[in-house]
Design a protein around this motif. Structure first.
Motif, PDB file in Angstrom:
ATOM      1  N   ALA A  20       0.869  -1.172   0.000  1.00  0.00           N
ATOM      2  CA  ALA A  20       0.000   0.000   0.000  1.00  0.00           C
ATOM      3  C   ALA A  20       0.906   1.223   0.000  1.00  0.00           C
ATOM      4  N   ALA A  21       0.845   2.015  -1.086  1.00  0.00           N
ATOM      5  CA  ALA A  21       1.741   3.154  -1.231  1.00  0.00           C
ATOM      6  C   ALA A  21       0.947   4.429  -1.459  1.00  0.00           C
ATOM      7  N   GLY A  22       1.455   5.526  -0.921  1.00  0.00           N
ATOM      8  CA  GLY A  22       0.809   6.819  -1.107  1.00  0.00           C
ATOM      9  C   GLY A  22       0.624   7.545   0.209  1.00  0.00           C
ATOM     10  N   PRO A  23       0.342   8.854   0.157  1.00  0.00           N
ATOM     11  CA  PRO A  23       0.208   9.665   1.374  1.00  0.00           C
ATOM     12  C   PRO A  23      -0.878   9.168   2.329  1.00  0.00           C
ATOM     13  N   ASP A  24      -1.915   8.498   1.785  1.00  0.00           N
ATOM     14  CA  ASP A  24      -3.025   8.038   2.626  1.00  0.00           C
ATOM     15  C   ASP A  24      -2.963   6.543   2.929  1.00  0.00           C
ATOM     16  N   ALA A  25      -1.878   5.875   2.558  1.00  0.00           N
ATOM     17  CA  ALA A  25      -1.823   4.412   2.683  1.00  0.00           C
ATOM     18  C   ALA A  25      -2.055   3.939   4.110  1.00  0.00           C
ATOM     19  N   ALA A  26      -1.321   4.502   5.067  1.00  0.00           N
ATOM     20  CA  ALA A  26      -1.453   4.057   6.456  1.00  0.00           C
ATOM     21  C   ALA A  26      -2.833   4.378   7.017  1.00  0.00           C
TER      22      ALA A  26
END
Length: 307
Positions: A20-26
């Motif tokens: 899961a990649a990207g600014p909102d992943a977590a």
């Protein structure tokens, strides 16, 4: 009987990786899984589950966050595609991209003194994550007191140092650790507490909502848990998904085999999710009332209600 020596390194080809990649992943995963991913940092790992709206587990993961905009979820490869498809349905406007990254990583299990040889703290608690070069080493629950770790490294990386460990012996150690890794035969069979996940750091009751959260919370706080997972020795081969029967009811199954592996000294080791009352009654057998006999052994950790 010759003591079992659990020491060395083995490839874990039965596991895969969801990235899961990207600014909102977590934050996205925080809203989907049973554990807190928003506050996860690079020094920790999370045991977590993805549940249906009815609180039934679809998948289990060991998750790490090596970078602020990157989370890696390690799960059983046989459920990865369906799990990825389900998670992807809910991304919507979140700035997160999910993908099957299994071919981009190599996964190894490390046990015993091989941890020290690879720069891993053998005394670290479960869930401690450390960077070793390009690899990430996650401390797992021990097996009969032997330290173990999950090694996650980019594809093409050299294998960790250590003698070759028989994959069957690693599978047995997974069962002996008391932690179930969900696989196809038991998808949607359990709420997390039926696998003791609330006792081994797999559920955070203080985080926000996620699918099935209300059911999971109600199971914990509004009644007595009626099913638990127990460690057993089996007299003969048992398999994930086998039903379990007890002496007080030979007609109706009272539990399910959640994970199993051959024991090095003969017989099989298994983790069974079963009615507590049936364990108290005794006379447990797998597959049928006269199937392989099951002997309950102590769990290697305390249940939350006993702490």
């Amino acid at each position: 009987m010759t003591p079992v020596v659990l020491n060395g390194v083995t490839a874990l080809s039965h596991l895969g990786v969801i990235r899961a990649a990207g600014p909102d992943a977590a934050n996205f995963l925080h809203g989907q899984l049973t554990q807190d991913f928003a506050l996860l940092d690079a020094s920790e790992a999370r045991l977590a589950a993805l549940c249906t709206a009815k609180g039934r587990m679809i998948a289990s993961f060991v998750g790490i966050r090596p970078e602020p905009d990157l989370v890696l979820l390690v799960c059983s490869r046989d459920i990865l595609a369906a799990t990825l498809k389900r998670l992807s349905m809910y991304v919507l406007r979140a700035k997160a991209k999910l993908s099957d990254a299994s071919d981009e990583f190599v996964l190894y299990g490390i046990a015993g003194t091989a941890l020290i040889a690879n720069g891993v703290d053998a005394g670290a608690p479960p869930g401690r994550t450390s960077a070793v070069g390009d690899a990430h080493a996650v401390t797992l629950y021990p097996s009969d007191g032997v330290p173990r770790a999950l090694w996650i490294a980019p594809a093409g990386s050299a294998a960790p140092q250590g003698a070759a460990l028989d994959p069957a012996l690693w599978s047995w150690s997974e069962v002996r650790s008391g932690i179930v890794t969900l696989s196809t035969p038991v998808v949607e069979a359990f709420v997390p507490q039926m696998l003791n996940y609330e006792s081994v750091g797999g559920v955070n009751f203080k985080k926000g909502c996620y699918p099935g959260q209300e059911i999971v919370a109600r199971s914990q706080f509004r009644g007595t848990l009626k099913r638990r997972t127990y460690l057993v020795q089996a007299s003969d081969e048992v398999a994930v998904g086998d039903e379990v029967f007890a002496a007080n009811d030979a007609e109706q199954p009272v539990g399910t085999v959640a994970q199993a592996a051959p024991a090095p000294g003969g017989g099989w080791a298994a983790l069974i999710s079963i009615q507590i009352a049936a364990v108290d009654a005794g006379g447990l057998h797998a597959q049928a009332a006269d199937g392989p006999a099951l002997t309950v052994e102590p769990l290697p950790y305390a249940l939350l209600e006993d702490i």
